[in-house]
Design a protein around this motif. Structure first.
Motif, mmCIF file in Angstrom:
data_model
loop_
_atom_site.group_PDB
_atom_site.id
_atom_site.type_symbol
_atom_site.label_atom_id
_atom_site.label_comp_id
_atom_site.label_asym_id
_atom_site.label_seq_id
_atom_site.Cartn_x
_atom_site.Cartn_y
_atom_site.Cartn_z
ATOM 1 N N ARG A 1 -130.513 -34.261 59.112
ATOM 2 C CA ARG A 1 -129.385 -33.343 58.986
ATOM 3 C C ARG A 1 -128.327 -33.569 60.068
ATOM 4 N N ALA A 2 -128.728 -34.069 61.231
ATOM 5 C CA ALA A 2 -127.778 -34.274 62.322
ATOM 6 C C ALA A 2 -126.879 -35.486 62.102
ATOM 7 N N SER A 3 -127.152 -36.259 61.056
ATOM 8 C CA SER A 3 -126.429 -37.516 60.860
ATOM 9 C C SER A 3 -125.305 -37.414 59.842
ATOM 10 N N SER A 4 -124.436 -38.430 59.879
ATOM 11 C CA SER A 4 -123.376 -38.601 58.882
ATOM 12 C C SER A 4 -123.702 -39.838 58.052
ATOM 13 N N TYR A 5 -123.452 -39.749 56.742
ATOM 14 C CA TYR A 5 -123.785 -40.847 55.833
ATOM 15 C C TYR A 5 -122.637 -41.094 54.864
ATOM 16 N N ASN A 6 -122.444 -42.365 54.497
ATOM 17 C CA ASN A 6 -121.617 -42.716 53.363
ATOM 18 C C ASN A 6 -122.528 -42.797 52.137
ATOM 19 N N VAL A 7 -122.079 -42.272 51.014
ATOM 20 C CA VAL A 7 -122.868 -42.299 49.774
ATOM 21 C C VAL A 7 -122.317 -43.422 48.908
ATOM 22 N N VAL A 8 -123.078 -44.533 48.825
ATOM 23 C CA VAL A 8 -122.587 -45.768 48.211
ATOM 24 C C VAL A 8 -123.462 -46.136 47.018
ATOM 25 N N PRO A 9 -122.891 -46.386 45.842
ATOM 26 C CA PRO A 9 -123.695 -46.766 44.675
ATOM 27 C C PRO A 9 -124.493 -48.044 44.919
ATOM 28 N N VAL A 10 -125.745 -48.058 44.497
ATOM 29 C CA VAL A 10 -126.533 -49.282 44.560
ATOM 30 C C VAL A 10 -125.894 -50.312 43.634
ATOM 31 N N THR B 1 -123.839 -43.533 59.544
ATOM 32 C CA THR B 1 -122.713 -44.029 60.337
ATOM 33 C C THR B 1 -122.617 -43.381 61.715
ATOM 34 N N ALA B 2 -123.258 -42.228 61.916
ATOM 35 C CA ALA B 2 -123.208 -41.542 63.208
ATOM 36 C C ALA B 2 -124.261 -40.439 63.204
ATOM 37 N N ARG B 3 -124.563 -39.916 64.406
ATOM 38 C CA ARG B 3 -125.513 -38.800 64.515
ATOM 39 C C ARG B 3 -125.106 -37.901 65.676
ATOM 40 N N GLY C 1 -124.906 -32.300 71.120
ATOM 41 C CA GLY C 1 -123.499 -31.921 71.063
ATOM 42 C C GLY C 1 -122.509 -33.066 71.064
ATOM 43 N N ARG C 2 -123.003 -34.310 71.065
ATOM 44 C CA ARG C 2 -122.124 -35.477 71.063
ATOM 45 C C ARG C 2 -122.364 -36.296 69.806
ATOM 46 N N MET C 3 -121.262 -36.757 69.194
ATOM 47 C CA MET C 3 -121.376 -37.611 68.029
ATOM 48 C C MET C 3 -121.521 -39.057 68.491
ATOM 49 N N LEU C 4 -122.714 -39.625 68.268
ATOM 50 C CA LEU C 4 -122.991 -40.990 68.708
ATOM 51 C C LEU C 4 -122.727 -41.971 67.577
ATOM 52 N N GLN C 5 -122.044 -43.073 67.911
ATOM 53 C CA GLN C 5 -121.753 -44.119 66.944
ATOM 54 C C GLN C 5 -122.193 -45.461 67.503
ATOM 55 N N GLY C 6 -122.206 -46.460 66.642
ATOM 56 C CA GLY C 6 -122.660 -47.783 67.065
ATOM 57 C C GLY C 6 -121.512 -48.660 67.524
ATOM 58 N N VAL D 1 -127.978 -49.121 67.706
ATOM 59 C CA VAL D 1 -128.285 -50.145 66.695
ATOM 60 C C VAL D 1 -128.199 -49.529 65.302
ATOM 61 N N ARG D 2 -128.804 -48.364 65.122
ATOM 62 C CA ARG D 2 -128.880 -47.733 63.804
ATOM 63 C C ARG D 2 -127.500 -47.380 63.253
ATOM 64 N N TYR D 3 -126.609 -46.891 64.098
ATOM 65 C CA TYR D 3 -125.321 -46.420 63.613
ATOM 66 C C TYR D 3 -124.292 -47.541 63.482
ATOM 67 N N SER D 4 -124.635 -48.728 63.897
ATOM 68 C CA SER D 4 -123.697 -49.850 63.810
ATOM 69 C C SER D 4 -123.623 -50.357 62.370
ATOM 70 N N PRO D 5 -122.498 -50.977 61.984
ATOM 71 C CA PRO D 5 -122.300 -51.401 60.591
ATOM 72 C C PRO D 5 -122.978 -52.728 60.250
ATOM 73 N N PHE D 6 -124.190 -52.928 60.751
ATOM 74 C CA PHE D 6 -124.964 -54.133 60.470
ATOM 75 C C PHE D 6 -126.402 -53.741 60.148
ATOM 76 N N LYS D 7 -127.135 -54.674 59.555
ATOM 77 C CA LYS D 7 -128.552 -54.451 59.310
ATOM 78 C C LYS D 7 -129.284 -55.790 59.348
ATOM 79 N N CYS D 8 -130.601 -55.690 59.508
ATOM 80 C CA CYS D 8 -131.425 -56.888 59.616
ATOM 81 C C CYS D 8 -131.254 -57.765 58.382
ATOM 82 N N CYS D 9 -131.124 -59.061 58.595
ATOM 83 C CA CYS D 9 -130.943 -60.001 57.490
ATOM 84 C C CYS D 9 -132.173 -59.976 56.578
#
Length: 247
Positions: free
Chosen positions: A80-89, A156-158, A162-167, A200-208
């Motif tokens: 619940r503390a996080s922000s997400y983009n909702v993207v179609p598979v 994308t963030a959490r 009280g602070r919004m953390l981003q990658g 790492v989690r909030y950054s716009p990359f993921k494991c290959c």
């Protein structure tokens, strides 16, 4: 609740109920550990447990927390503390976003009010729209729509203390983060690991998905070109012909 009315078995059963909260343990280990510390302190206040028993209970909670840090990427859950983009598979344009439990449609016209909410029930999480009813059910980090369509929830963030953390969006800096986080985990420096892992989690990359960031395989990997990671599909726009993007 009057704590003094609890028997030792009843108090222990209540504590074990908190310990077995797997959704909280895996979705937000830090909050889980705080909850368990408070639950253990409550047991200590009852004066039904000797110091060695209290110590053993705290060790159990700490072990469950440490295991969650290792398991979290394999069992990612909605937080619940996080922000997400909702993207179609299989698609690129996001249909909306979820921010701290509130749902916002992508092409919304209202400036202040949200378009829906995430409703937590005992056995499921639902996204319910304000005007048209249920949008779908959240399973892991996917939204299963009532029409059968499936969407990724891309974090994308959490909000943390009280602070919004981003990658970070720089590939070289991201590579450094991965390596430093792994080093901190192996050395059991949990505070440092949590800080690095979150970025790492909030950054716009993921494991290959092709080489799995294996040192032996990533050098010759054609998908990530030796980086060990690929770009997440954030649903911001339809990408150009870029072989590095992975939905």
């Amino acid at each position: 609740m009057n704590k003094k009315l609890l028997s030792k078995p009843e108090a222990l059963a209540r504590w074990n109920g908190s310990l077995r909260n797997e959704h909280l343990r895996l979705s937000n280990p830090e909050v889980y550990l705080q909850v368990m510390r408070m639950a253990t302190a409550d047991l200590q206040d009852l004066e039904l447990f000797d110091p060695l028993e209290v110590h053993d209970l705290f060790e159990q909670a700490q072990a469950a927390y440490s295991a969650a840090l290792e398991e979290q990427f394999a069992h990612e859950l909605y937080c619940r503390a996080s922000s997400y983009n909702v993207v179609p598979v299989g698609g690129y344009r996001r249909i909306g976003s979820i921010r701290q439990g509130n749902y916002y449609e992508e092409n919304r016209t209202e400036a202040f009010s949200c378009d829906g909410m995430v409703i937590q029930e005992p056995d499921r999480l639902r996204v319910v729209l304000r005007t048209s009813g249920e949008l779908g059910v959240i399973l892991g980090l996917q939204l299963i729509g009532t029409d059968g369509r499936v969407y990724h929830l891309v974090e994308t963030a959490r909000m943390v203390e009280g602070r919004m953390l981003q990658g970070v969006d720089d590939p070289e800096a991201y590579r450094v983060l991965i390596d430093l986080a792994q080093e901190a985990f192996e050395e059991k420096k949990w505070a440092r690991y949590r800080l690095l892992r979150d970025r790492v989690r909030y950054s716009p990359f993921k494991c290959c998905p092709a080489c799995c960031d294996s040192f032996a395989q990533r050098e010759d990997c054609e998908k990530c070109l030796g980086q060990g990671f690929v770009t997440k599909n954030l649903g911001n726009a339809r990408p150009a012909n870029d072989g590095h993007l992975c939905g």
